[in-house]
Motif scaffolding. Structure first.
Motif, PDB file in Angstrom:
ATOM      1  N   TYR A 154       0.822  -1.212   0.000  1.00 21.73           N
ATOM      2  CA  TYR A 154       0.000   0.000   0.000  1.00 21.73           C
ATOM      3  C   TYR A 154       0.853   1.259   0.000  1.00 21.73           C
ATOM      4  O   TYR A 154       0.463   2.285  -0.577  1.00 21.73           O
ATOM      5  CB  TYR A 154      -1.040  -0.019   1.129  1.00 21.73           C
ATOM      6  CG  TYR A 154      -0.597   0.322   2.519  1.00 21.73           C
ATOM      7  CD1 TYR A 154      -0.637  -0.641   3.513  1.00 21.73           C
ATOM      8  CD2 TYR A 154      -0.199   1.603   2.881  1.00 21.73           C
ATOM      9  CE1 TYR A 154      -0.271  -0.347   4.813  1.00 21.73           C
ATOM     10  CE2 TYR A 154       0.163   1.909   4.183  1.00 21.73           C
ATOM     11  CZ  TYR A 154       0.131   0.924   5.135  1.00 21.73           C
ATOM     12  OH  TYR A 154       0.494   1.228   6.419  1.00 21.73           O
ATOM     13  N   CYS A 407      -1.828  -5.997  -3.132  1.00 22.17           N
ATOM     14  CA  CYS A 407      -2.158  -4.799  -2.372  1.00 22.17           C
ATOM     15  C   CYS A 407      -1.769  -3.537  -3.152  1.00 22.17           C
ATOM     16  O   CYS A 407      -2.531  -2.565  -3.204  1.00 22.17           O
ATOM     17  CB  CYS A 407      -1.450  -4.834  -1.021  1.00 22.17           C
ATOM     18  SG  CYS A 407      -1.897  -3.465   0.041  1.00 22.17           S
ATOM     19  N   GLY A 410      -4.218  -3.007  -5.885  1.00 24.74           N
ATOM     20  CA  GLY A 410      -5.494  -2.583  -5.338  1.00 24.74           C
ATOM     21  C   GLY A 410      -5.505  -1.085  -5.078  1.00 24.74           C
ATOM     22  O   GLY A 410      -6.469  -0.386  -5.418  1.00 24.74           O
ATOM     23  N   LEU A 414      -7.924   0.619  -7.812  1.00 23.06           N
ATOM     24  CA  LEU A 414      -9.242   0.852  -7.229  1.00 23.06           C
ATOM     25  C   LEU A 414      -9.328   2.151  -6.447  1.00 23.06           C
ATOM     26  O   LEU A 414     -10.412   2.673  -6.209  1.00 23.06           O
ATOM     27  CB  LEU A 414      -9.627  -0.320  -6.317  1.00 23.06           C
ATOM     28  CG  LEU A 414      -9.702  -1.702  -6.992  1.00 23.06           C
ATOM     29  CD1 LEU A 414     -10.068  -2.755  -5.971  1.00 23.06           C
ATOM     30  CD2 LEU A 414     -10.717  -1.678  -8.125  1.00 23.06           C
ATOM     31  N   GLN A 418      -9.985   2.151  -0.956  1.00 25.71           N
ATOM     32  CA  GLN A 418     -10.299   0.744  -1.219  1.00 25.71           C
ATOM     33  C   GLN A 418      -9.053  -0.116  -1.056  1.00 25.71           C
ATOM     34  O   GLN A 418      -9.141  -1.251  -0.554  1.00 25.71           O
ATOM     35  CB  GLN A 418     -10.869   0.583  -2.633  1.00 25.71           C
ATOM     36  CG  GLN A 418     -12.199   1.275  -2.856  1.00 25.71           C
ATOM     37  CD  GLN A 418     -12.059   2.729  -3.272  1.00 25.71           C
ATOM     38  OE1 GLN A 418     -11.015   3.354  -3.044  1.00 25.71           O
ATOM     39  NE2 GLN A 418     -13.107   3.278  -3.880  1.00 25.71           N
ATOM     40  N   GLY A 419      -7.913   0.409  -1.485  1.00 21.68           N
ATOM     41  CA  GLY A 419      -6.676  -0.353  -1.370  1.00 21.68           C
ATOM     42  C   GLY A 419      -6.281  -0.627   0.064  1.00 21.68           C
ATOM     43  O   GLY A 419      -5.785  -1.709   0.394  1.00 21.68           O
ATOM     44  N   ILE A 422      -8.437  -3.374   1.269  1.00 29.40           N
ATOM     45  CA  ILE A 422      -7.947  -4.617   0.676  1.00 29.40           C
ATOM     46  C   ILE A 422      -6.748  -5.128   1.467  1.00 29.40           C
ATOM     47  O   ILE A 422      -6.623  -6.329   1.743  1.00 29.40           O
ATOM     48  CB  ILE A 422      -7.564  -4.392  -0.804  1.00 29.40           C
ATOM     49  CG1 ILE A 422      -8.824  -4.241  -1.652  1.00 29.40           C
ATOM     50  CG2 ILE A 422      -6.716  -5.545  -1.333  1.00 29.40           C
ATOM     51  CD1 ILE A 422      -8.542  -3.875  -3.095  1.00 29.40           C
TER      52      ILE A 422
END
Length: 590
Positions: A154, A407, A410, A414, A418-419, A422
């Motif tokens: 992330y 990740c 994501g 997205l 949202q990530g 996730i």
């Protein structure tokens, strides 16, 4: 151990009580000296040179006016100086949070800059309340929720989002906010149709070059300050904002931020709560890691829960005074340390200097180009991006590498909010999966090695005729109880000789819940019908206590629980009169 090392260890693990725990900053003043103040004064002045431009840059990155970055710099430094347990940790706007703030606030604001600031302030209040509740509930352990591979994913996603979002500023044009795909499309379209302002681009690129060059070859010189001062002087002296149409910060509102309680609708509040959870998770995790690092360096103890409370109060107060969400700074804290900071007085001096700037010289920032602020944010991406560690995952733990990449994708595809969720979901899924399908093994004797060992790793190992030694490497609970039963029966059916007894090596089993207890009872009945005994070795006392409460300890037979695997083997061989050379040789050696 040397005497000074022992003293440091004792100090590091000394926990405070009463007022010293809740107001560690005020307690520090009791032993504060004039010499420390002189060091903090110098460090505070050095830190100020970085606080103002970075704060404005992160505000711009979050889609807010630059002034709110200064508000979000002053307030948390003052609040944390009172409530914060760390001696030199610097709080303020953070690169890891700007994308989260923008993703939450900008869609709700619909282009209204004032409304965006109000929503960002309320977002800080909500995330601060979450941090305070977490601290009071002693949820400091929540920082261990996200594993390093997931954090790498992330943070790399956030770094890429920031990079793409700030490149248009460096190139001299602006794009509408959106997800990474939309921002990338707008960036490419702007370049193709010739929207680049080459003067602004020259300022932005040269600022990046200065920041990175000084960081590499002259780290003691503040590259951010050099870039800001140089670019501002160029704009002011050459009148570039008029002649070359360069976007500048402009004159800041005079005075300090006032108290304000934002108002929102129910729908807006729900959306803000979702973003606040993500912000709280990221800021708590980053702050915990950074706080521990500097506590270890300084040889003192930091209460993780008090750290959460201080972070929460700082965010709440910042939101009430027109700021936005803040966290610990991995870029400004090292500057304070290198400048000789000894306490949170360094941050107080930095905050007071910025306050003086807003009261007496708000026009000083009039000619700061937004291109240099974009360059500052992009340079900050280098401190949060993780490339080496992701490569290390690829070579050492391929599964965790793929987890990190999922990740990352994501967050990038997205969206940041949202990530983050996730990432949390993946963390919980990985934890459950590892407990759901844990490792288990059949044990045997290996020549030249004491004890009993996994025969899949030692194919030369020999099993005792009629006896299966089965090791289970996890707690027994509802999700893996049936898998345990299947693997135990598979070990029995796969034995080289007809099985009379199965001994579960239960040392790794730290818990047995009621569902697993019922499965054990069913397994014991099934084995008994087949004429096979079920025994346990090395089971911990607390786990036995659970079995006693379930009534299972008596059902399985108290005589079927052994302190060690060796005693279980001896009992089996004697009772069943098994002739086994290894056991006879061992008895002879004894």
């Amino acid at each position: 151990m040397p005497a000074h090392e022992t003293t440091t260890t004792l100090i590091r693990h000394t926990r405070t009580r009463g007022v010293r725990r809740w107001l560690p900053g005020l307690a520090m003043l009791n032993r504060y000296s004039r010499h420390r103040f002189s060091q903090d004064l110098v460090a505070g002045l050095v830190l100020t040179s970085l606080l103002a431009p970075v704060g404005m840059g992160y505000a711009e990155a979050a889609g807010l006016s630059a002034i709110y970055g200064l508000y979000a710099t002053i307030i948390p430094l003052l609040v944390y100086a009172v409530f914060g347990p760390s001696r030199i940790l610097v709080l303020g706007p953070d690169s890891a949070l700007t994308a989260l703030i923008a993703a939450t606030v900008l869609p709700l604001a619909s282009g209204d800059a004032i409304r965006a600031a109000e929503l960002a302030a309320l977002l800080a209040i909500i995330s601060g309340l979450l941090c305070v509740v977490a601290g009071l509930a002693r949820f400091g352990f929540i920082t261990d929720l996200l594993s390093k591979p997931i954090r790498y994913g992330y943070m790399n996603g956030i770094a890429l989002t920031l990079l793409i979002g700030q490149l248009p500023k460096v190139l001299g044009f602006s794009v509408n906010g959106g997800n990474l795909c939309h921002s990338t499309n707008e960036l490419v379209k702007g370049i193709v149709i010739g929207r680049i302002n080459w003067t602004a681009c020259a300022i932005g690129v040269s600022s990046l070059a200065v920041i990175f060059a000084l960081k590499r070859w002259a780290p003691r010189i503040p590259g951010v300050l050099v870039a800001v001062v140089g670019s501002t002087m160029a704009v002011a002296l050459l009148d570039l904002n008029t002649k070359a149409h360069i976007s500048v910060v402009g004159a800041l509102p005079q005075g300090l931020p006032g108290f304000s309680l934002p108002h929102v609708t129910v729908v807006e509040f729900t959306t803000l709560c979702t973003g606040a959870v993500a912000i709280a998770l990221v800021s708590i995790t980053d702050m915990s890691v950074l706080s521990r690092i500097y506590a270890l360096r300084g040889g003192y103890y930091v209460d993780d829960n008090q750290e959460l409370i201080a972070l929460g109060i700082a965010n709440i107060t910042t939101g009430l005074f027109q700021g936005f969400s803040v966290s610990s700074s991995a870029s400004r804290t090292p500057v304070a340390e290198a400048a000789g900071a000894r306490s949170q007085i360094t941050g107080v001096i930095g905050a007071l200097c910025i306050a003086v700037l807003l009261i007496y010289a708000p026009t000083l920032m009039m000619y700061v180009p937004t291109a240099v602020l974009g360059a500052i944010v992009i340079s900050a991406c280098s401190s949060i991006v993780e490339v080496y560690d992701v490569k290390r995952l690829y070579y050492l733990r391929r599964g965790e590498f793929y987890l990190s990449m999922v990740c990352f994708l994501g967050v990038a595809s997205l969206g940041v909010i949202q990530g983050i969720f996730i990432a949390v979901g993946l963390a919980l899924l990985v934890f459950v999966w590892r407990a759901w399908r844990p490792y288990c093994a059949v044990l045997g004797r290996v020549d030249g090695m004491k004890g009993y060992h996994d025969i899949t790793r030692h194919p030369e190992g020999r099993q005792i005729p009629g006896l299966v030694l089965f090791r289970w490497d996890a707690p027994l609970f509802f999700a893996n109880a049936e898998f345990f039963r299947e693997q135990a029966l598979r070990a029995v059916s796969g034995a080289p000789t007809p099985t009379r007894c199965i001994v579960v090596a239960a040392e790794p089993v730290t818990d047995v819940d009621i569902t697993a207890a019922d499965v054990l009872a069913e397994l014991e009945d099934e084995l008994q019908r087949a004429g096979i005994e079920l025994c346990f070795a090395q089971m911990k006392g607390p786990v036995k206590d659970h079995l006693k409460r379930y009534g299972l300890f008596t059902k399985l037979g108290t005589e079927n629980f052994f302190p060690t695997i060796g005693q279980a083997v001896d009992n089996y061989i004697i009772r069943h009169r098994v002739i086994w050379r290894d056991w006879e040789d061992e008895q002879t050696r004894r």
